[in-house]
Design a protein around this motif. Structure first.
Motif, PDB file in Angstrom:
ATOM      1  N   SER A   1      -2.853  69.642   9.031  1.00  0.00           N
ATOM      2  CA  SER A   1      -4.026  69.722   9.897  1.00  0.00           C
ATOM      3  C   SER A   1      -4.884  70.955   9.619  1.00  0.00           C
ATOM      4  CB  SER A   1      -3.609  69.708  11.374  1.00  0.00           C
ATOM      5  OG  SER A   1      -2.847  70.851  11.686  1.00  0.00           O
ATOM      6  N   LEU A   2      -4.473  71.776   8.668  1.00  0.00           N
ATOM      7  CA  LEU A   2      -5.235  72.966   8.281  1.00  0.00           C
ATOM      8  C   LEU A   2      -5.909  72.713   6.940  1.00  0.00           C
ATOM      9  CD1 LEU A   2      -5.909  76.015   8.812  1.00  0.00           C
ATOM     10  CD2 LEU A   2      -3.888  76.551   7.426  1.00  0.00           C
ATOM     11  N   LEU A   3      -7.224  72.855   6.912  1.00  0.00           N
ATOM     12  CA  LEU A   3      -7.948  72.685   5.659  1.00  0.00           C
ATOM     13  C   LEU A   3      -7.526  73.741   4.640  1.00  0.00           C
ATOM     14  CD1 LEU A   3     -11.597  71.984   6.840  1.00  0.00           C
ATOM     15  CD2 LEU A   3     -10.259  70.492   5.354  1.00  0.00           C
ATOM     16  N   PRO A   4      -7.359  73.367   3.373  1.00  0.00           N
ATOM     17  CA  PRO A   4      -6.996  74.364   2.357  1.00  0.00           C
ATOM     18  C   PRO A   4      -7.976  75.525   2.283  1.00  0.00           C
ATOM     19  CG  PRO A   4      -6.697  72.144   1.498  1.00  0.00           C
ATOM     20  CD  PRO A   4      -7.379  71.996   2.831  1.00  0.00           C
ATOM     21  N   GLU A   5      -9.272  75.247   2.458  1.00  0.00           N
ATOM     22  CA  GLU A   5     -10.247  76.340   2.399  1.00  0.00           C
ATOM     23  C   GLU A   5     -10.133  77.256   3.611  1.00  0.00           C
ATOM     24  OE1 GLU A   5     -12.838  72.549   2.951  1.00  0.00           O
ATOM     25  OE2 GLU A   5     -10.889  73.052   2.087  1.00  0.00           O
ATOM     26  N   ASP A   6      -9.684  76.728   4.750  1.00  0.00           N
ATOM     27  CA  ASP A   6      -9.462  77.594   5.901  1.00  0.00           C
ATOM     28  C   ASP A   6      -8.273  78.518   5.652  1.00  0.00           C
ATOM     29  OD1 ASP A   6     -11.591  76.546   7.270  1.00  0.00           O
ATOM     30  OD2 ASP A   6     -10.409  75.100   8.399  1.00  0.00           O
ATOM     31  N   LEU A   7      -7.262  78.021   4.967  1.00  0.00           N
ATOM     32  CA  LEU A   7      -6.131  78.871   4.597  1.00  0.00           C
ATOM     33  C   LEU A   7      -6.581  79.958   3.633  1.00  0.00           C
ATOM     34  CD1 LEU A   7      -3.154  79.605   4.611  1.00  0.00           C
ATOM     35  CD2 LEU A   7      -2.764  77.824   2.884  1.00  0.00           C
ATOM     36  N   GLU A   8      -7.433  79.595   2.691  1.00  0.00           N
ATOM     37  CA  GLU A   8      -7.951  80.603   1.756  1.00  0.00           C
ATOM     38  C   GLU A   8      -8.768  81.658   2.498  1.00  0.00           C
ATOM     39  OE1 GLU A   8      -7.452  81.265  -1.462  1.00  0.00           O
ATOM     40  OE2 GLU A   8      -5.876  79.749  -1.312  1.00  0.00           O
TER      41      GLU A   8
ATOM     42  N   ALA B   1     -16.919  77.615  14.397  1.00  0.00           N
ATOM     43  CA  ALA B   1     -15.594  77.276  14.892  1.00  0.00           C
ATOM     44  C   ALA B   1     -15.017  76.134  14.064  1.00  0.00           C
ATOM     45  CB  ALA B   1     -15.666  76.878  16.363  1.00  0.00           C
ATOM     46  N   GLN B   2     -13.726  76.193  13.797  1.00  0.00           N
ATOM     47  CA  GLN B   2     -13.089  75.179  12.955  1.00  0.00           C
ATOM     48  C   GLN B   2     -11.721  74.835  13.541  1.00  0.00           C
ATOM     49  OE1 GLN B   2     -14.538  73.569  10.744  1.00  0.00           O
ATOM     50  NE2 GLN B   2     -13.015  72.539   9.542  1.00  0.00           N
ATOM     51  N   PRO B   3     -11.704  74.061  14.634  1.00  0.00           N
ATOM     52  CA  PRO B   3     -10.409  73.652  15.183  1.00  0.00           C
ATOM     53  C   PRO B   3      -9.660  72.763  14.200  1.00  0.00           C
ATOM     54  CG  PRO B   3     -12.185  72.432  16.209  1.00  0.00           C
ATOM     55  CD  PRO B   3     -12.833  73.482  15.354  1.00  0.00           C
ATOM     56  N   CYS B   4      -8.381  72.558  14.460  1.00  0.00           N
ATOM     57  CA  CYS B   4      -7.558  71.809  13.520  1.00  0.00           C
ATOM     58  C   CYS B   4      -8.105  70.399  13.337  1.00  0.00           C
ATOM     59  CB  CYS B   4      -6.099  71.783  13.978  1.00  0.00           C
ATOM     60  SG  CYS B   4      -5.736  70.572  15.249  1.00  0.00           S
ATOM     61  N   LEU B   5      -7.804  69.807  12.206  1.00  0.00           N
ATOM     62  CA  LEU B   5      -8.362  68.506  11.854  1.00  0.00           C
ATOM     63  C   LEU B   5      -7.928  67.401  12.810  1.00  0.00           C
ATOM     64  CD1 LEU B   5      -8.054  68.554   7.950  1.00  0.00           C
ATOM     65  CD2 LEU B   5     -10.123  68.829   9.339  1.00  0.00           C
ATOM     66  N   SER B   6      -6.821  67.596  13.501  1.00  0.00           N
ATOM     67  CA  SER B   6      -6.373  66.565  14.440  1.00  0.00           C
ATOM     68  C   SER B   6      -7.352  66.377  15.592  1.00  0.00           C
ATOM     69  CB  SER B   6      -4.990  66.916  14.987  1.00  0.00           C
ATOM     70  OG  SER B   6      -4.023  66.872  13.961  1.00  0.00           O
ATOM     71  N   SER B   7      -8.207  67.366  15.822  1.00  0.00           N
ATOM     72  CA  SER B   7      -9.188  67.257  16.901  1.00  0.00           C
ATOM     73  C   SER B   7     -10.302  66.275  16.565  1.00  0.00           C
ATOM     74  CB  SER B   7      -9.796  68.624  17.203  1.00  0.00           C
ATOM     75  OG  SER B   7     -10.555  69.094  16.098  1.00  0.00           O
TER      76      SER B   7
END
Length: 286
Positions: A61-68, A179-185
């Motif tokens: 649920s976390l975008l790879p670019e958000d992790l980066e 804002a970038q809530p988790c993808l499940s939203s």
């Protein structure tokens, strides 16, 4: 404005945040890389130095670019940063996407972070919940509180706008990050969430951002992708985008249909089924 560049109310809250961390021996921050938890990490490392640790939960649920982004921002702050895997999708109470899905997400997060913190000698776990979050439907807050996590931003009453203002004052270049809530939203309650569905939503949002559209959501409703943009950008989007190419790209990601929400982007829009009003959100600076 005060001499510090902050208005007196915000300056006082900033001092309260510093005072929150001052007596803590060591603290672990539940750190997503969003503007809220990054501000918490900034103040924690300023006060505690190497006694502060930021930990990011990694899942589909976390975008790879958000992790980066989280990695880059932690390095810029000079705070120790680690990553842990969470398995919320393995829990049917989460993957079935009930209205309290976030409770099970935060339960998994803090059930992972709390023993890690204790094992490493960090008696405190804090998160990035802000004062405005307490006014919204956030069942995950209860899960965090049940596990002893604290929310310094909320405890001093810092609003989302004040988070951005303080972040800008402290020189954080991502102060206006959307804002970038988790993808499940992105899924209506009751629609099952799978890694494949999360991936196609993530790919759709990534595609639109590469075209220059910054503040957006791709909602997944069955096999339909519903694109949300700020209302004042809808006309320019339609005029600028090669629509056949966009449709082809989204169908390649696994969607059968692609639509544009003419009402525009509103955070929490899917909460309407709960009788809650969404927050109008037409600007990257919320």
């Amino acid at each position: 404005m005060t001499d510090s560049g902050l208005n007196p109310v915000l300056a006082a809250k900033y001092q309260q945040l510093q005072a929150f961390f001052a007596p803590l021996d060591r603290v672990l921050i539940a750190y997503s890389g969003g503007i809220d938890s990054t501000l918490v990490a900034k103040i924690a490392v300023d006060v505690l130095g190497d006694l502060a640790l930021a930990v990011t939960a990694v899942s589909p649920s976390l975008l790879p670019e958000d992790l980066e982004d989280a990695r880059h921002q932690a390095a810029a702050l000079g705070i120790a940063h680690e990553e842990v895997s969470t398995q919320e999708l393995d829990n049917p109470n989460y993957s079935s996407n009930p209205v309290n899905r976030c409770y099970f997400c935060k339960s998994e997060l803090h059930d992972t972070l709390k023993p890690l913190a204790l094992d490493r000698g960090y008696p405190y776990v804090v998160d990035g919940v802000n004062g405005d979050d307490l006014q919204d439907y956030r069942p995950g807050i209860q899960a965090a509180q049940e596990r002893g996590a604290r929310s310094p931003l909320a405890e001093v009453g810092l609003s989302k706008l004040e988070v951005r203002q303080l972040s800008q004052y402290l020189g954080l270049p991502w102060w206006d990050k959307p804002a970038q809530p988790c993808l499940s939203s992105r899924f209506p309650y009751g629609e099952a969430i799978t890694p494949e569905k999360l991936q196609r939503v993530g790919r759709g949002e990534r595609y639109l951002r590469t075209l220059g559209w910054r503040n957006l959501r791709v909602r997944s409703v069955g096999d339909t992708a519903r694109i949300e943009l700020p209302p004042d950008q809808i006309q320019s989007f339609v005029a600028a985008i090669d629509l056949p190419n966009l449709v082809a790209a989204f169908q390649d990601y696994g969607f059968l249909f692609v639509t544009l929400d003419l009402e525009g982007f509103q955070s929490g829009k899917l909460n309407r089924v709960l009788g809650l009003s969404p927050t109008v959100n037409s600007s990257p600076v919320e």
